[in-house]
Design an enzyme around this catalytic site. Structure first.
Site, PDB file in Angstrom:
ATOM      1  CD  GLU A 498     -65.645 -58.805  -2.468  1.00 11.53           C
ATOM      2  OE1 GLU A 498     -65.275 -58.173  -3.386  1.00 11.53           O
ATOM      3  OE2 GLU A 498     -64.642 -59.302  -1.728  1.00 11.53           O
ATOM      4  N   GLY A 499     -69.712 -56.166  -5.060  1.00 12.76           N
ATOM      5  CA  GLY A 499     -70.731 -55.784  -6.182  1.00 12.76           C
ATOM      6  C   GLY A 499     -72.059 -56.243  -5.637  1.00 12.76           C
TER       7      GLY A 499
END
Length: 809
Positions: A498-499
């Site tokens: 997620e990043g």
């Protein structure tokens, strides 16, 4: 001296004008009155030249035409040169999602009545029943050692249970056969599973975060919802989402995967659709997925759907069995959950498979950013919270059971320095979860969820590292008895997805936070590119409001620093702890807002590239949110010494990190003089220290080893086995028994009763009438359990078969 005092009086009067946000004309009137009163003390203030300069300045401030000519017009020209152009993906990211309490904190003047009105989420009867029954039953089915080292997957029985009981449809509405749980309930389910198995938790959380289900709910056509959601809720379809590509990781906007609008035969008919070519990697559930959510760049070279050739990022649903799709291979990310690559060559899909149909062509990036909130705000923090809570429960218990030099190792102050940090961190994670999931129930706050992902996973990393240090050899020797090593091994997964955390901290939190949470910045940047009729007047209004805002928060920060927040009225919370800490948050909110404005003014677009500086501002903003979460959670629990001790320790940790980030920003500003000025203005009596004391460490280090109200709160959120053969269960059972018999056990252990072993001393105690036979049996039972807790697994020479021989010398 009198003149200096008069000048200081004018400074304070000016600060009060801006702090109370008086109107332009009223503020000027008050300022002139203060200036003339100062003239009674010093002729300087009423010197003709000084008065002429003052009148000229006031005229420019009050008269619109003068202000536009001499301030706003030149400022617009200068700012256009300073600020970089905003890409379409950046604009879409900023437009997506919502804001929540983090925006109030960024304003520098939080509305505390608004925060006071926020009620943390609770579980419905159905949600609580699902946790107590289906989730608990699933947890009992899980054996992480077997999953990780032998099966490399969940068992068929576990997979079927997950599908049959609706774990893949937590977010899907009841009308489609889903459970329709709140964000808080989703988080609690994932956490409870994660306390037993990271593999199972990841397998459950992915379909309920960024995936086809959430995208369909928000953007799908009625036909798509009717067909897919019921099948997803029942587990008849297993979804995954293909976003990350080999050359586009965190920069999802740069995905190279393509789709080309064309006409082709499908199910015996020639239809309009898209021919896809893609290569995705690191896709969780891909090896077993039956339907793939896919992000790609769409083009229309033949003009079949309009005049534009490049149509932007688009999302589609692709059945995994379509011709040209290659799926089924696995990556191995250090954990046994299903994860793998997906490739597609000339895969044709009809337009009906675009999520939302043709209406949402080119809006895929906005759709993805909107839906990232569940992964960032629910799933990954849920994993982290479970890790923190299990660290608290297991390490606290083990530190009391394990003895060295005749006392529990948890009594050593060096150990307590780490165990107290575990206790405060676990408390913070549960508090943070409660606030963030409450925010998600109101919308999709992109900045807040980015904060949650970064700080929750980094806190988990710290707490698990502390746990490994305390457990020592007990934690590094792999085997079914080890309750910590596999969690330690999977930490990088949560950090990366997620990043990546480096990106999230250095670019997203403050980068998006400034644009989304600042009351004027986004509108000003939009106005800079507008040269139409009335554009300059609109820009003037925004700039004037922005300058007044900056002066206001600067004044609030100055006045609160001058008075050490003594006159701050937050009227929030219901405890003595709240009365002490909310005013500090209020003060630092103003300091942060003013500092951020000066950073934007002095650095402009360069701040985007000064990642070390923007990361520090993001840390300040995040810690303010975390402190609010801790206080809200504290006041929501029953009053107890343990509750307050944990909360205050966590608050001190938060404010220490906040101070470090803020002072680091001041020290590293390119304009060092400005950093010095801001520090002196906001902290005229010195920077307050919030370091935890040795007494704090000792108190919380002792507390984590006891049955206390906070332990009960944290234990309620996880699954703790009572099975003596379970890695967690044997520690849990021994700790429970020790809590009941510790005084008698210590008395016998340190007594001068005859006997070389503990068993012989027990016999002597019974013979002397100091213990009953029943008491002796319980102490003997505990001593056997204690010894069993210390053992680590041994294998044969090939590391295949377990060969534990718990024979005591």
């Amino acid at each position: 001296m009198i003149g200096l005092l008069a000048f200081l009086a004018i400074v304070i009067a000016t600060a009060l004008i801006f702090s109370f946000q008086l109107s332009r004309r009223r503020g000027c009137a008050v300022f002139v009155s203060a200036w003339l009163l100062a003239g009674l003390c010093s002729d300087f203030f009423i010197h003709p030249i000084v008065l002429l300069v003052l009148l000229a300045v006031l005229a420019v401030i009050i008269v619109d035409s003068l202000r536009i000519r001499f301030i706003s017009a030149p400022a617009k020209v200068a700012l256009k040169k300073m600020m970089p152009a905003m890409s379409s993906t950046e604009r879409e990211a900023l437009d997506a999602g919502t804001t929540w309490w983090e925006k109030d904190l960024f304003s520098g003047h939080p509305d505390w009545s608004k925060f006071e009105a926020i009620e943390l989420s609770t579980l419905s009867e159905a949600e609580q029943a699902f946790l107590d029954n289906e989730t608990a039953e699933l947890c009992e089915m899980l054996d992480e050692w077997q999953i990780h080292h032998h099966d490399k997957d969940l068992s068929p029985a576990v997979w079927q249970f997950i599908k049959d009981k609706g774990f893949l449809g937590l977010i899907i509405p009841g009308a489609y056969g889903g459970l329709e749980f709140t964000p808080y309930a989703q988080s609690r389910v994932v956490s409870k599973i994660a306390s037993r198995s990271t593999v199972a938790a990841v397998s459950v959380m992915v379909p309920n975060s960024l995936g086809p289900g959430e995208l369909l709910l928000k953007y799908g056509t009625d036909e798509q919802k009717d067909f897919w959601l019921a099948r997803l809720a029942k587990g008849e379809e297993v979804p995954c989402f293909g976003l990350t590509s080999p050359e586009a990781g965190s920069d999802a906007g740069a995905i190279p995967d393509t789709g080309e609008v064309c006409e082709q035969e499908y199910n015996g008919e020639k239809v309009l659709g898209v021919k896809l070519n893609f290569s995705k990697r690191w896709i969780t559930l891909a090896p077993i997925a039956t339907v793939v959510g896919l992000a790609f760049r769409l083009s229309d070279p033949d003009g079949l759907i309009g005049d534009e050739v490049e149509r932007g990022i688009t999302c589609a649903l692709v059945p995994a069995d379509l011709a040209g799709v290659e799926i089924g291979r696995r990556h191995y990310p250090g954990s046994a959950f299903m994860n793998g690559p997906i490739t597609g060559v000339d895969v044709f899909i009809p337009m009906s498979m675009l999520i939302g149909g043709q209406k949402y062509i080119g809006q895929g990036w906005m759709m993805l950013v909107e839906c990232l909130g569940a992964g960032r705000g629910i799933s990954l923090p849920a994993l982290s919270t479970a890790g923190g809570e299990m660290s608290y429960l297991m390490v606290g218990a083990f530190a009391r059971i394990r003895r060295q030099f005749g006392i529990s190792v948890g009594k050593f102050e060096g150990v307590q320095e780490a165990s107290a940090d575990i206790a405060a961190g676990a408390y913070m994670l549960e508090a943070y979860r409660a606030l963030v999931t409450r925010a998600l129930a109101d919308g999709a706050p992109s900045v807040l969820t980015a904060m949650a992902k970064y700080h929750a996973t980094e806190t988990m990393r710290s707490l698990i590292n502390h746990s490994m240090d305390i457990l020592g050899g007990r934690a590094i020797q792999m085997g079914p008895r080890n309750f910590m090593a596999l969690v330690y091994q999977t930490i990088p997964i949560a950090i990366t997805v997620e990043g990546a955390n480096i990106l999230t901290r250095s670019m997203i939190i403050f980068g998006q936070g400034a644009m989304r949470c600042h009351p004027y910045l986004a509108d000003e940047l939009e106005a800079l590119s507008d040269d139409g009729d009335g554009a300059l007047e609109r820009f003037d209004g925004l700039l004037s409001a922005h300058l007044a805002h900056t002066a206001g928060v600067f004044s609030r920060g100055f006045l609160q620093g001058l008075t050490a927040s003594k006159f701050s009225k937050t009227d929030c919370g219901n405890s003595a702890l709240s009365a002490r800490w909310y005013p500090r948050i209020d003060r630092y909110s103003a300091v942060f807002a003013a500092t951020a404005d000066f950073a934007l003014l002095l650095l402009g677009g360069d701040l985007k590239r000064r990642e070390l500086l923007s990361a520090r501002l993001g840390d300040v903003h995040s810690q303010l949110v975390i402190a609010c979460a801790i206080l809200k959670f504290h006041d929501n629990q029953h009053a107890s010494e343990a509750n307050t001790l944990h909360a205050e320790f966590a608050l001190k940790r938060s404010f220490t990190a906040l101070n470090k980030a803020l002072m680091g920003f001041y020290q590293n500003m390119p304009q060092r003089w400005m950093g010095c000025v801001l520090r002196v203005v906001f902290f005229p009596w010195g920077v307050p220290s919030f370091d935890v004391s040795d007494n704090d460490i000792r108190a919380l280090g002792d507390m984590i080893m006891t049955q206390n109200p906070v332990r009960s709160i944290l234990a309620d959120a996880v699954h703790m086995s009572d099975n003596d053969e379970d890695a967690q269960g044997r520690i849990h059972r021994a700790f429970q028994l020790l809590s009941e018999i510790e005084n008698d056990y210590d008395a016998v252990l340190h007594s001068k009763l005859p006997g070389d072993s503990f068993a012989e001393k027990l016999q002597s105690a019974v013979a002397a009438g100091l213990l009953t036979e029943q008491q002796s049996q319980r102490l003997a039972e505990y001593d056997e359990r204690r010894y069993d807790c210390l053992l680590t697994d041994a294998f044969d020479a090939k590391l295949n078969d377990i060969d534990v021989r718990p024979v005591r010398p």
